[in-house]
Motif scaffolding. Structure first.
Motif, mmCIF file in Angstrom:
data_model
loop_
_atom_site.group_PDB
_atom_site.id
_atom_site.type_symbol
_atom_site.label_atom_id
_atom_site.label_comp_id
_atom_site.label_asym_id
_atom_site.label_seq_id
_atom_site.Cartn_x
_atom_site.Cartn_y
_atom_site.Cartn_z
ATOM 1 N N ALA A 126 0.325 -4.367 16.784
ATOM 2 C CA ALA A 126 -0.791 -5.320 16.677
ATOM 3 C C ALA A 126 -1.944 -4.779 15.843
ATOM 4 O O ALA A 126 -3.110 -4.944 16.173
ATOM 5 N N LEU A 127 -1.597 -4.122 14.746
ATOM 6 C CA LEU A 127 -2.658 -3.649 13.837
ATOM 7 C C LEU A 127 -3.125 -4.824 12.989
ATOM 8 O O LEU A 127 -2.412 -5.814 12.842
ATOM 9 N N PHE A 128 -4.330 -4.701 12.433
ATOM 10 C CA PHE A 128 -4.834 -5.760 11.563
ATOM 11 C C PHE A 128 -4.281 -5.539 10.161
ATOM 12 O O PHE A 128 -4.702 -4.601 9.464
ATOM 13 N N TYR A 161 -12.838 -0.601 13.786
ATOM 14 C CA TYR A 161 -13.106 -1.966 14.278
ATOM 15 C C TYR A 161 -13.824 -2.012 15.639
ATOM 16 O O TYR A 161 -14.886 -2.629 15.765
ATOM 17 N N PRO A 162 -13.286 -1.333 16.674
ATOM 18 C CA PRO A 162 -13.973 -1.430 17.975
ATOM 19 C C PRO A 162 -15.364 -0.799 17.951
ATOM 20 O O PRO A 162 -16.239 -1.220 18.701
ATOM 21 N N PHE A 197 -0.181 -2.046 21.901
ATOM 22 C CA PHE A 197 0.827 -3.091 22.062
ATOM 23 C C PHE A 197 2.186 -2.656 21.543
ATOM 24 O O PHE A 197 2.296 -1.763 20.706
ATOM 25 N N MET A 205 -6.587 -5.042 7.026
ATOM 26 C CA MET A 205 -7.583 -3.970 6.951
ATOM 27 C C MET A 205 -6.877 -2.638 6.697
ATOM 28 O O MET A 205 -5.711 -2.468 7.018
ATOM 29 N N LEU A 230 -17.830 -3.242 16.402
ATOM 30 C CA LEU A 230 -18.150 -4.273 17.395
ATOM 31 C C LEU A 230 -19.184 -3.765 18.381
ATOM 32 O O LEU A 230 -19.965 -4.523 18.926
ATOM 33 N N ARG A 231 -19.154 -2.455 18.611
ATOM 34 C CA ARG A 231 -20.105 -1.879 19.561
ATOM 35 C C ARG A 231 -21.385 -1.456 18.868
ATOM 36 O O ARG A 231 -22.174 -0.703 19.429
ATOM 37 N N ARG A 264 -6.789 3.739 17.399
ATOM 38 C CA ARG A 264 -7.671 2.592 17.560
ATOM 39 C C ARG A 264 -7.980 2.337 19.042
ATOM 40 O O ARG A 264 -9.073 1.902 19.393
ATOM 41 N N ILE A 306 -11.233 -1.744 27.832
ATOM 42 C CA ILE A 306 -9.909 -1.172 28.054
ATOM 43 C C ILE A 306 -9.235 -0.974 26.704
ATOM 44 O O ILE A 306 -9.273 -1.876 25.864
ATOM 45 N N ILE A 342 -5.941 -0.822 24.544
ATOM 46 C CA ILE A 342 -4.571 -1.307 24.716
ATOM 47 C C ILE A 342 -3.729 -0.937 23.500
ATOM 48 O O ILE A 342 -4.179 -1.071 22.361
ATOM 49 N N PHE A 374 -12.834 4.234 20.918
ATOM 50 C CA PHE A 374 -14.081 3.790 21.561
ATOM 51 C C PHE A 374 -14.205 4.306 22.990
ATOM 52 O O PHE A 374 -15.026 3.844 23.763
#
Lengths: 347, 289, 348
Positions: free
Chosen positions: C89-91, C102-103, C85, C94, C106-107, C150, C81, C83, C154
Motif C-alpha cells: 500500500a505504498l503511494f 508523508y505521516p 499492509f 510519490m 501530516l503531523r 513509513r 497506529i 500499519i 512517526f
C-alpha cells in the motif's frame, strides 16, 4: 425478305412515335406534401389539358440539383421548383433560361412580383404573431408599435436571419412598403435597417432558426410577440394555441418555377408553366396547402372559398400593406445584409 | 524449429491480427479521413473550383469568427469546470460505495446516454422555458416573482451540455478511483490523513489519469457541439459549429464553411496535443519523481 | 527513536457481517512492547480483528483500549497506529522519501526535520540512498522495507502488520522475518502481526493467538502452542501432528495415566527405540507412503485399526529409510514426555 419487311414496319412505328416522345417533360419538385399538392392541383391537370406526359422528380435541394445538371451539361429536368431567392441566384449564375413572356402572360403577376427568370406562383407571408394571453385583444397595430417596448413590454422572438427582418425594420420606421427597396438601395439604407433591429435587440429573448422552433415559441408563450411565417402561426392558432397573427405589413416570399439553361423542351416547358399556373389551378393549390397563388385572377370569382382566403398572405385585404421580398435585391446584397446582421447580433 | 521459422511464425501472427483490424481501419479511413480530406480541399477552393487562400483570409479577418471561437472555448471550458465540480465528488462517492450499489447508480447516470441528444435537449427546453416546470416550481414556492431566464441563453446551453457530458466524464474518473487499492487509502488514514487530506494527496493524484481522460472527452466533444447551443442558445450563443452552419445555410459559402471546419479541427488537434503532453508529463512524473 | 509503547485491551469485541460472525466476543490483553501474532486460516477473523484495531472495521459491540484510552469509536486517522499492509500500500505517485515523509508532513513536522527523520527510518530498514527512487522501480522486498519505514517513522504507539511478507518468495520472507523481529526488539513497539503461516508465527512472536471461526482457540508462547495445543485444531494447524487414541499406544511403563486422545508430533517418533532414554510409547503399522524432503524423510504408517500415523525422520538418523518398501511392517517409538494428551472435549 419477310424479316426485312417486319423490321422496316418497326422503324416506321418508331419514327411515328418520336414526335409524341418530345412531349414528355420532367418537372422537379421538393416532394412531400407540397409536391403532392402541386401534382394534384397544378401540373397534373395542366398535362392532361396539353396532352403531354409529365414525369416528376423530387429533390430536397433543387438548387444543387439544377447546378449539377447545368454545369455537367446533362439537363434532365424541364421545369424546376425553386424558392425565389434561389431562383434569382440561379439566374445570376446563368443556370436558367429567361421566362418567355410571349407564352406566359406577364399580367398574371401583381406589381412588385415580376421576375425575368423564375416565374413566381405561390407565396407565404412573414407576419407578426402574438400570445393572446399576455398581449390580449389589443396587439401592436403596426411594426412601429411592435418596436414600442413601453406600450408592449413583452418579450420578442425574431428569426436569426436578416431576411424579411430588414424590410420589417424599415416598415417600423414608417417607410412605405413600395419604398422599402429604394431605401435599402441607398447608401445608408442597410445600416438604417440594422440599427433599427439593434434597438429592439435587448427585448428579443429568442432568435429562432427554424419554422418549427418559432411555432413552439409561440405555442409555449416563451415570447409574447413572435415574427413568424403565416402557415406556422395559423397552425398554432388552429391547434388551439393562445395565439393570433396579422398580415399587416407582412413580407411576402414566393416560390417560383424555372426552366434550366439548355433544356431540350424549352417552349413546351414554358407552355406547361403557363398552363399549370392558370388562376383556377393556383386557387386549387390552396385546398392542399396555405400558400396563396400570385396570379390576382385566382382571387376572383370565388375560386378560393372566403374562409380560406383570410389565411393567404396574397389575398385581397391581406396583401395591401405587404412588401414582396425582392429576390434580385437579396441575390445582390444578401451576403452583405447577412454579415451586417450577424455583426449586429454579435455586438 | 529454426530461429527463422520462429520469426516467420511471429510475422504470420502479426499479419493475422492486422487482418482482424482491417475492417475497422478501412471504416475509419473512409468514414473519418476522407471527409476531412474533402473539407480540407474544399477550404482551398473558390466558387469556380480554383485554388485560393481567400477563404482563410475571409474567416480570419472576420470578428464573427473570433467571437465564435471565444464562445466555443467559453462553452467547452465552463462545461469542463462544471463537470469536474459535479463529477469528481460523484465519482468519489460511487467509488466508496459497494460495487453493487455503484453499478445501479451508474446505470441511472448512464440512462440519459441512451436517449437521443435531440430528445434530451428538447426535454431541457420543456423544463427550463418561461412556463416550464422549473420556473413553475420556483414561482409556486414563492422563490421568484417572475420567470427566470433559464434557457435561450448561455446558461441554458451550459445546463444542456453539462447534462450531456457528465456521464461521459464520470465514467473514466469513477473507473480510475475504483482502481485505487483501498489499502492505499487505508494506509493514508492510518498515518493520520483525514478525509480531505486523503482525497487531495492520494485519491486525486492517483485518479489524475481518469480525470484527464474525462476532461479530454468533455473538452474535445464539446468543441463541436451544435444541437445544444442551436436549441437552447436562442440564437444568442454562437460557437464555431453554429457559425459553420450559418455560413453554409445562409451564405452557401462552402469554402468559408470548410475553412471554419478546418479551424475547428485545428482547435481539436491542439487541445488533443496539449492533453497528450499533459498525460505524458503525468506519466513521466510517476516514473521518476 | 525512543518509543513509549502501550498495552492493548480487547474486550468482548463482536463483529458480524450479516449472518456471518467474523468476531465472536473476542477478548485479548496485549502487553506493552509485546509481539503478538494472530494466526489462523483465512476466514478465521484475524484480519477483521486487526482492521477493528486500526479503525477500518467498527465492532458491533465490545471495546478496544490502547494505553488506557478507549479508541473503539475513534476514526483511523486519530489512532496513531502504524500499519504495514499485505500488498505494501505504498503511494505509487510519490518517491520513496515522500512516502516515508508523508505521516510526518501530516503531523506538521518541519520540512527539514521530516526529511532527517525519514532518512533515519530508511537507514533503519537498510534503504540508505533509495530516497529518490520511484516505487515502481523497487523490488518486492524493497517495497516492504519502505512500508516498514513509513509505518515506524512517526513513532506510533502500536504497530499492526497484515500478512506483510506473504507476497515475498520463501528466502526473502525468512530473512525479513528476522529483520522485522529485530526492528521490533530495537524499537519496542507493541506489535500485532497477522499471518496464516504457522512457521512465521513461531519464528517471530512473543505470543501467538490461534484463531478459528471468529474465536481465539488458544493464546500462548510459541513453544506452548506447538507442544501443548489445547485443541485438535490448534495441534493440526501448528504442524504435522498425529492425533491418536491413547489405547493404541503400546507403553513400556504401566505407571503413567493418560486417556482419550494423544498428540504426538511427527518429528517426535523414532524408528530405533535405543535412541530414547526413559519411558516410551510405541505404535505399529504398515508403511503406506514415503517421501524424501532433504532434511528429513516423511513416512506414513497405517495402523491395524485404520489410523494414519506420520513420521518425520531427520536425515541424520534415517539409515534404512531408503530401503523401506510399502506394505512393510514398522514400529515407531516416542518418548513418553513428547506425548501430549488433548483435553477432554477438544476432539473437534
Amino acid at each position: 425478305m419477310k424479316r426485312i419487311l417486319r423490321l422496316s414496319v418497326a422503324a416506321i412505328a418508331i419514327a411515328a412515335a418520336s414526335p409524341l416522345a418530345a412531349q414528355t417533360l420532367t418537372i422537379t419538385t421538393a416532394g412531400g406534401d407540397y409536391g403532392t399538392a402541386m401534382k394534384e392541383a397544378m401540373w397534373g391537370p395542366a398535362a392532361a389539358e396539353l396532352g403531354i406526359e409529365v414525369r416528376e422528380e423530387t429533390q430536397s435541394d433543387g438548387f444543387a440539383a439544377l447546378k449539377m445538371q447545368v454545369t455537367s451539361g446533362a439537363v434532365t429536368t424541364d421545369v424546376i421548383h425553386l424558392g425565389s431567392p434561389e431562383g434569382a441566384q440561379a439566374a445570376a449564375q446563368g443556370l436558367l433560361e429567361p421566362i418567355d413572356y410571349s407564352i406566359i402572360d406577364p399580367k398574371s403577376l401583381p406589381a412588385g412580383a415580376e421576375s425575368a427568370y423564375c416565374y413566381p406562383f405561390s407565396s407565404y407571408g412573414t407576419v407578426m404573431a402574438w400570445n393572446t394571453k399576455t398581449i390580449g385583444e389589443k396587439p401592436p397595430a403596426s411594426w412601429a408599435e411592435f418596436w414600442d417596448v413601453k406600450a408592449f413590454p413583452g418579450t420578442r422572438a425574431l428569426r436569426a436571419n436578416a431576411q424579411d427582418l430588414i424590410e420589417i425594420a424599415l416598415l417600423s420606421e414608417g417607410v412605405a412598403p413600395s419604398e422599402v427597396y429604394t431605401v435599402l438601395d441607398s447608401a445608408e439604407g442597410l445600416k438604417r435597417a440594422i440599427d433599427r433591429l439593434e434597438v429592439l435587440k435587448p427585448n428579443v429573448s429568442v432568435w429562432w432558426t427554424s419554422g418549427a422552433q418559432s411555432a413552439q415559441i409561440l405555442k409555449d408563450g416563451e415570447a409574447d410577440l413572435v415574427v413568424t411565417w403565416n402557415g406556422r402561426a395559423e397552425s398554432v392558432k388552429a391547434d388551439g394555441g393562445a395565439a393570433n397573427y396579422s398580415f399587416k405589413g407582412s413580407v411576402i416570399g414566393t416560390d417560383c418555377l424555372a426552366v434550366p439553361k439548355g433544356s431540350a423542351n424549352k417552349d413546351a416547358a414554358m407552355k406547361l408553366i403557363a398552363a399549370m399556373t392558370k388562376p383556377e389551378r393556383g386557387a386549387k393549390l390552396t385546398n392542399y396547402i396555405a400558400y396563396g397563388p400570385l396570379n390576382p385572377k385566382a382571387y376572383e370569382g370565388g375560386l378560393i372559398p372566403a374562409e380560406r382566403l383570410q389565411l393567404l398572405a396574397t389575398a385581397p385585404g391581406n396583401v395591401e400593406t405587404s412588401v414582396f421580398s425582392k429576390a434580385d435585391w437579396w441575390v445582390k446584397n444578401g451576403d452583405a445584409a447577412q454579415a451586417a446582421f450577424d455583426e449586429m447580433m454579435n455586438r | 524449429m529454426s530461429a527463422a521459422a520462429y520469426l516467420q511464425d511471429a510475422r504470420r501472427e502479426r499479419r493475422f491480427y492486422l487482418s482482424l483490424a482491417l475492417p475497422a481501419l478501412v471504416l475509419v479511413g473512409f468514414a473519418a479521413l476522407l471527409p476531412v480530406a474533402w473539407i480540407l480541399r474544399q477550404s482551398f477552393l473558390d466558387l469556380g473550383g480554383n485554388f485560393t487562400t481567400a477563404n482563410y483570409g475571409k474567416i480570419l479577418s472576420s470578428g464573427l469568427t473570433w467571437s465564435a471561437l471565444g464562445t466555443t472555448l467559453a462553452l467547452s471550458g465552463t462545461t469542463l469546470v462544471l463537470c469536474m465540480i459535479l463529477g469528481i465528488p460523484l465519482a468519489l462517492t460511487l467509488a466508496s460505495t459497494s460495487t453493487r450499489i455503484a453499478n445501479r447508480v451508474l446505470i441511472l447516470i448512464m440512462l440519459p446516454l441512451w436517449t437521443s441528444i435531440l430528445v434530451r435537449t428538447y426535454g431541457w427546453l420543456v423544463l427550463l422555458r418561461k412556463d416550464g416546470l422549473v420556473n413553475a416550481a420556483l414561482q409556486s414556492l414563492g422563490l421568484t416573482d417572475a420567470p427566470l431566464p433559464l434557457v435561450y441563453n448561455f446558461n441554458g446551453t451550459l445546463i444542456g451540455m453539462v447534462h450531456y457530458m457528465l456521464p461521459l466524464f464520470v465514467l473514466p474518473v469513477y473507473a480510475a478511483m475504483r482502481d485505487i487499492d483501498s489499502n492505499i487509502i487505508r494506509a493514508a488514514a492510518s498515518m493520520g490523513a483525514g478525509l480531505w487530506h486523503c482525497v487531495r494527496t492520494v485519491i486525486l493524484p492517483l485518479s489524475a489519469g481518469g480525470i484527464l481522460s474525462g476532461s479530454t472527452i468533455v473538452f474535445i466533444y464539446t468543441l463541436g457541439f451544435f444541437i445544444t447551443p442551436a436549441v437552447l442558445g436562442g440564437g444568442k450563443v454562437n460557437p464555431i459549429s453554429i457559425r459553420i452552419d450559418r455560413t453554409l445555410s445562409t451564405f452557401q459559402d462552402w469554402g468559408s464553411a470548410s475553412a471554419l471546419g478546418v479551424l475547428l479541427l485545428v482547435l481539436v488537434l491542439l487541445t488533443g496535443a496539449m492533453l497528450f503532453a499533459t498525460r505524458w508529463f503525468l506519466n513521466r512524473g510517476t516514473r521518476h519523481a | 527513536m525512543a518509543i513509549t509503547s502501550l498495552p492493548i485491551t480487547i474486550d468482548r469485541v463482536r463483529k458480524a457481517f450479516g449472518t456471518y460472525v467474523a468476531l465472536n466476543d473476542i477478548s485479548l490483553e496485549i502487553a506493552a512492547g509485546e509481539f503478538l501474532t494472530l494466526l489462523g486460516p483465512s476466514g478465521s477473523g484475524k484480519t477483521t480483528l486487526l482492521m477493528a484495531l486500526a479503525g477500518f472495521v467498527r465492532p458491533d459491540s465490545g471495546s478496544l483500549v490502547i494505553g488506557g484510552r478507549d479508541v473503539t469509536r475513534l476514526s483511523p486517522d486519530k489512532r496513531d497506529i502504524g500499519i504495514v499492509f499485505q500488498n505494501y500500500a505504498l503511494f505509487p505517485h510519490m518517491s520513496v522519501l515522500a512516502n516515508v515523509e508523508y505521516p510526518l508532513i501530516l503531523r506538521k513536522v518541519s520540512k527539514a526535520d521530516a526529511r532527517a527523520r525519514a532518512l533515519t527510518a530508511l537507514a533503519r530498514v537498510k534503504l540508505e540512498g533509495y530516497g529518490d527512487r520511484n516505487i515502481a522501480a523497487l523490488s518486492g522486498g524493497q517495497r516492504q522495507r519502505v512500508a516498514l519505514a513509513r509505518a515506524i517513522v512517526f513513532e506510533p504507539r502500536v504497530m499492526l502488520m497484515d500478512e506483510p511478507l506473504s507476497a515475498l518468495d520463501k528466502n526473502l520472507r525468512e530473512h525479513m522475518q528476522f529483520e522485522i523481529r529485530r526492528l521490533h526488539d530495537d524499537l519496542g513497539i507493541t506489535t500485532i502481526y497477522v499471518t496464516h503461516d504457522q512457521r512465521e508465527a513461531l519464528t517471530m512472536s512473543d505470543r501467538i493467538a490461534v484463531m478459528d471461526a471468529g474465536e481465539i482457540q488458544q493464546i500462548a508462547t510459541p513453544s506452548e502452542i506447538y507442544h501443548r495445543p489445547k485443541t485438535r485444531f490448534v495441534a493440526e494447524f501448528m504442524g504435522e501432528a498425529n492425533i491418536l487414541p491413547i489405547d493404541l499406544l503400546h507403553r513400556d511403563d504401566a505407571g503413567a495415566t493418560i486417556s482419550g486422545l494423544a498428540m504426538i508430533r511427527a518429528e517426535s517418533f523414532h524408528l530405533d527405540p535405543a535412541e530414547i532414554a526413559g519411558s516410551k510409547v510405541a505404535v505399529k503399522g504398515t508403511l503406506s507412503t514415503k517421501a524424501f524432503r532433504g532434511e528429513n524423510w516423511l513416512l506414513n504408517l497405517k495402523t491395524a485399526n485404520g489410523d494414519e500415523v506420520m513420521l518425520s525422520v531427520p536425515a541424520t538418523r534415517s539409515a534404512g529409510c531408503a530401503g523401506f518398501r510399502p506394505g512393510q511392517e514398522l514400529t515407531a517409538y516416542a518418548a513418553a514426555a513428547t506425548v501430549h494428551s488433548l483435553p477432554e472435549g477438544a476432539a473437534r
